[in-house]
Scaffold this motif. Structure first.
Motif, PDB file in Angstrom:
ATOM      1  N   LYS A 191       0.823  -1.198   0.000  1.00 51.62           N
ATOM      2  CA  LYS A 191       0.000   0.000   0.000  1.00 51.62           C
ATOM      3  C   LYS A 191       0.866   1.261   0.000  1.00 51.62           C
ATOM      4  N   ALA A 192       0.521   2.196  -0.857  1.00 49.87           N
ATOM      5  CA  ALA A 192       1.243   3.459  -0.938  1.00 49.87           C
ATOM      6  C   ALA A 192       0.826   4.380   0.206  1.00 49.87           C
ATOM      7  N   PRO A 193       1.690   5.337   0.579  1.00 52.69           N
ATOM      8  CA  PRO A 193       1.311   6.326   1.594  1.00 52.69           C
ATOM      9  C   PRO A 193       0.072   7.121   1.187  1.00 52.69           C
ATOM     10  N   VAL A 194      -0.520   7.750   2.152  1.00 54.52           N
ATOM     11  CA  VAL A 194      -1.721   8.567   1.951  1.00 54.52           C
ATOM     12  C   VAL A 194      -1.353  10.034   2.151  1.00 54.52           C
ATOM     13  N   ILE A 195      -1.854  10.903   1.273  1.00 59.06           N
ATOM     14  CA  ILE A 195      -1.629  12.339   1.402  1.00 59.06           C
ATOM     15  C   ILE A 195      -2.889  12.971   1.994  1.00 59.06           C
ATOM     16  N   ASN A 196      -2.729  13.632   3.103  1.00 56.28           N
ATOM     17  CA  ASN A 196      -3.853  14.351   3.698  1.00 56.28           C
ATOM     18  C   ASN A 196      -3.916  15.806   3.243  1.00 56.28           C
ATOM     19  N   ASP A 197      -2.761  16.480   3.284  1.00 63.74           N
ATOM     20  CA  ASP A 197      -2.739  17.909   3.003  1.00 63.74           C
ATOM     21  C   ASP A 197      -1.412  18.313   2.370  1.00 63.74           C
ATOM     22  N   LEU A 198      -1.480  19.340   1.529  1.00 60.23           N
ATOM     23  CA  LEU A 198      -0.306  20.040   1.027  1.00 60.23           C
ATOM     24  C   LEU A 198      -0.484  21.503   1.394  1.00 60.23           C
ATOM     25  N   VAL A 199       0.545  22.106   1.992  1.00 61.23           N
ATOM     26  CA  VAL A 199       0.460  23.523   2.341  1.00 61.23           C
ATOM     27  C   VAL A 199       1.647  24.256   1.733  1.00 61.23           C
ATOM     28  N   ALA A 200       1.459  25.554   1.481  1.00 60.89           N
ATOM     29  CA  ALA A 200       2.496  26.387   0.868  1.00 60.89           C
ATOM     30  C   ALA A 200       2.886  27.494   1.833  1.00 60.89           C
ATOM     31  N   TYR A 201       4.151  27.892   1.757  1.00 61.65           N
ATOM     32  CA  TYR A 201       4.712  28.905   2.650  1.00 61.65           C
ATOM     33  C   TYR A 201       5.322  30.033   1.832  1.00 61.65           C
ATOM     34  N   ALA A 202       5.008  31.264   2.207  1.00 64.52           N
ATOM     35  CA  ALA A 202       5.703  32.428   1.673  1.00 64.52           C
ATOM     36  C   ALA A 202       6.875  32.716   2.605  1.00 64.52           C
ATOM     37  N   ILE A 203       8.089  32.574   2.081  1.00 61.15           N
ATOM     38  CA  ILE A 203       9.290  32.665   2.925  1.00 61.15           C
ATOM     39  C   ILE A 203       9.966  34.014   2.669  1.00 61.15           C
ATOM     40  N   GLY A 204       9.954  34.882   3.636  1.00 66.42           N
ATOM     41  CA  GLY A 204      10.546  36.210   3.479  1.00 66.42           C
ATOM     42  C   GLY A 204       9.478  37.289   3.412  1.00 66.42           C
ATOM     43  N   ASP A 205       9.887  38.522   3.709  1.00 71.43           N
ATOM     44  CA  ASP A 205       8.939  39.628   3.818  1.00 71.43           C
ATOM     45  C   ASP A 205       8.261  39.976   2.507  1.00 71.43           C
ATOM     46  N   SER A 206       8.927  39.743   1.368  1.00 73.70           N
ATOM     47  CA  SER A 206       8.366  40.162   0.084  1.00 73.70           C
ATOM     48  C   SER A 206       7.704  39.015  -0.682  1.00 73.70           C
ATOM     49  N   SER A 207       7.691  37.830  -0.112  1.00 71.90           N
ATOM     50  CA  SER A 207       7.142  36.678  -0.818  1.00 71.90           C
ATOM     51  C   SER A 207       5.628  36.586  -0.629  1.00 71.90           C
ATOM     52  N   VAL A 208       4.965  36.075  -1.667  1.00 73.47           N
ATOM     53  CA  VAL A 208       3.523  35.883  -1.643  1.00 73.47           C
ATOM     54  C   VAL A 208       3.209  34.568  -2.340  1.00 73.47           C
ATOM     55  N   VAL A 209       2.272  33.802  -1.786  1.00 81.50           N
ATOM     56  CA  VAL A 209       1.828  32.584  -2.441  1.00 81.50           C
ATOM     57  C   VAL A 209       0.308  32.518  -2.356  1.00 81.50           C
ATOM     58  N   ASN A 210      -0.315  32.425  -3.525  1.00 85.11           N
ATOM     59  CA  ASN A 210      -1.783  32.428  -3.610  1.00 85.11           C
ATOM     60  C   ASN A 210      -2.396  33.570  -2.799  1.00 85.11           C
ATOM     61  N   SER A 211      -1.833  34.771  -3.013  1.00 83.76           N
ATOM     62  CA  SER A 211      -2.299  36.024  -2.405  1.00 83.76           C
ATOM     63  C   SER A 211      -2.115  36.061  -0.891  1.00 83.76           C
TER      64      SER A 211
END
Length: 573
Positions: free
Chosen positions: A183-203
């Motif tokens: 059995k393959a692993p299960v994915i529950n969630d993927l999250v994104a991080y804006a790293i640094g003061d000027s970074s933006v991800v999905n607004s």
């Protein structure tokens, strides 16, 4: 001649790699089918799991076998942790570990019992010499149990490098063959991080979930990610295995950017002094606030954890104008079953509609420096690298209570918290200690007292205050009534608890002689087994003395009757 020489070295290299961990040297420690309720490297509170938790069919008392020839090199009995634990050193350079045992067997049990009576202590740690307790493969060394901080009957099993004491994934030694997994692993969630003061991800400049859709081939496709600046990702995942419903940890995670590997870690081995780095490995804030375990697939700055420090890149993605990226996440179990997430990334210059959440305070902690803060009668010393990141810290003192930020920021090294008690009237100094509030429950800390200065060392932030304990522990609910006959009983037991500073010491006596009483902190019970044969024929006087960490003591006395030739334990033994 060059080609044969090259082939020789390649074959020699491959041979040495395959022989690093012998596949057929160790037998199973149990004689039942192996199913894991906990995997190697699994995420736990403040540590990575250091072995395999092997199911014992929800019961105690299964035979535990020595996995190979060797000698007992360490025995440790503790109220928490591994409970009753056995360490066997083998001639091939590895040591096997067996934890949460119910009891030891044969000569090992006699050896332990003799030492406990000599030291007059249930908790002991022994390092036998190599010729004192020799062991042969297949020998029954113990019986499985639920001792220590175990959450249910099982056998905790480890393999360590005898020289370095690094813990190694037992699967490398052939246990994967005994534990099939398709059995393959299960994915529950993927999250994104804006790293640094000027970074933006999905607004957003905050951590934000990324929606996933399951594809026909079993992979996941993420919604398009629009970003600028440096970003990273984290995944909430677990593994399943055949005929087993437990959610266990994965073995490996890899990320790729436009087909080239960006970041990787795999749970092969690690050292015990690295295990607290789990608090930087995961999204600690998210874990503390919403109980979600996100494994970060990047780091902000490199840190000395061997599983990730070998990465030449940080795992971050620098999103620049006029470019698109194909980002891929692969999570695998030890058997090679894999789950893939494909993430399309596009540049967007849109401003953040969800700004970073950061409250500035007068106390900015530079994690790479020593920091010392003082207010009123309280001071806090923070050594360099006690924290993983710089941050604005809340630091407030009100009515002799220290409010030191909150538990959402992980601490890696001990902080020193000091109270000056010189201005506190009518303080019972002998019975007072510094406590940290864990929710509504006070947590005792060993308090070092030098004149008017009371100090502790702590690895958590939160609310600290002085507490006074003048109340003695309670001893209650024996399993027999005074003056009764215990001819048919194989043991006697009694319960104890302390509401504040906690139990420090307990001693039981039969007719004035010290007796071994086993403490189970989960049930708060002390048990003495009559197989110790310490009792007298006829009337027996029992005395139990319990003291807390502030020196408050309680004495419980009673008596019972016992006939030696009717002991059920002696008949079975």
């Amino acid at each position: 001649m060059k080609l044969p020489i090259l082939l020789f070295f390649l074959s020699a290299f491959c041979y040495s790699q395959s022989q690093e961990y012998p596949k057929n040297y160790f037998r199973s420690p149990l004689d039942i089918p192996l199913y894991a309720s906990g995997s190697f490297g699994e995420l736990r509170g403040n540590h990575f799991h250091s072995g395999l938790d092997l199911k014992t069919q929800q019961r105690e008392g299964l035979k535990v076998f020595a996995v190979a020839d060797g000698y007992v090199s360490r025995i440790k009995i503790s109220e928490g942790g591994y409970g009753k634990a056995l360490y066997i050193t083998h001639p091939n350079g590895f040591t096997s570990v067996y934890g949460h045992l119910k009891k030891f067997n044969g000569a090992i049990a006699d050896f332990v019992r003799k030492r406990q009576y000599a030291e007059k202590s249930y908790e002991i740690e022994i390092f036998p010499l190599s010729d004192e307790l020799k062991i042969t493969k297949d020998q029954i060394v113990a019986f499985s149990g639920n001792s220590g901080s175990s959450g249910g009957p099982h056998l905790h099993f480890e393999i360590r490098d005898s020289k370095t004491e690094q813990i190694i994934n037992p699967m490398f030694f052939g246990f994967d063959i005994q534990m099939p997994d398709t059995k393959a692993p299960v994915i529950n969630d993927l999250v994104a991080y804006a790293i640094g003061d000027s970074s933006v991800v999905n607004s957003s400049q905050r951590t934000i979930p990324v929606n996933l859709s399951l594809q026909s081939d079993g992979s996941y496709l993420a919604n398009k990610v629009f970003a600028k600046g440096n970003i990273g990702f984290g995944v909430n995942t677990y593994d399943l295995s055949d005929n087993n419903f437990n959610w266990n940890g994965i073995y490996k995670a890899e990320t790729f950017l436009n087909g080239s590997r960006l970041f990787k870690y795999e749970f092969e081995k690690f050292a015990f002094d690295e295990t607290r780095y789990i608090n930087n490995f995961i999204d600690y804030y998210r874990y503390k606030t919403i109980k979600q375990s996100i494994q970060k697939l990047f780091f902000k700055r490199n840190y000395p954890f061997s599983l990730v420090s070998g990465n030449k890149q940080s795992g971050q993605i620098s999103v620049l104008p006029n470019q698109t990226w194909s980002y891929r996440v692969e999570v695998s179990d030890f058997h090679g079953n894999k789950r893939v997430i494909n993430v399309p990334i596009h540049y967007s210059d849109a401003a953040a509609t969800i700004p970073k959440e950061e409250k500035k305070t007068p106390y900015f902690v530079k994690s790479g420096n020593d920091n010392n803060y003082t207010k009123d009668n309280v001071s806090v010393f923070i050594p360099e690298n006690a924290f993983y990141d710089d941050f604005y810290m809340n630091f407030e003192v009100k009515e002799n209570v220290l409010y030191l930020h909150d538990e959402t920021v992980p601490v890696h090294k001990n902080l020193t918290v000091t109270f000056d008690v010189s201005e506190i009237p009518n303080l019972n100094r002998e019975k007072t200690f510094i406590s940290r509030m864990d929710g509504n429950k006070p947590e005792y800390f060993t308090t070092y007292k030098k004149g008017n200065l009371f100090s502790i060392r702590a690895k958590d932030l939160g609310k600290f205050l002085l507490m006074t304990d003048t109340v003695a522990p309670k001893i209650y609910r024996p399993n027999f009534s005074e003056g009764s006959s215990l001819d048919k009983a194989d043991s006697l037991s009694i319960h104890m608890r302390d509401e504040l500073s906690g139990i420090k010491e307990y001693n039981g006596y039969l007719n004035g002689k010290w007796i071994l009483m086993e403490y189970d902190f989960k049930t708060k019970s002390l048990t003495h087994y009559f197989s110790e044969a310490v009792y007298d024929e006829g009337k027996n006087e029992l005395k139990v003395v319990v003291s807390d960490k502030m020196g408050n003591s309680t004495i419980f006395e009673t008596h019972f009757f016992k006939t030696k030739n009717q002991s059920s334990v002696e008949k079975t033994n």
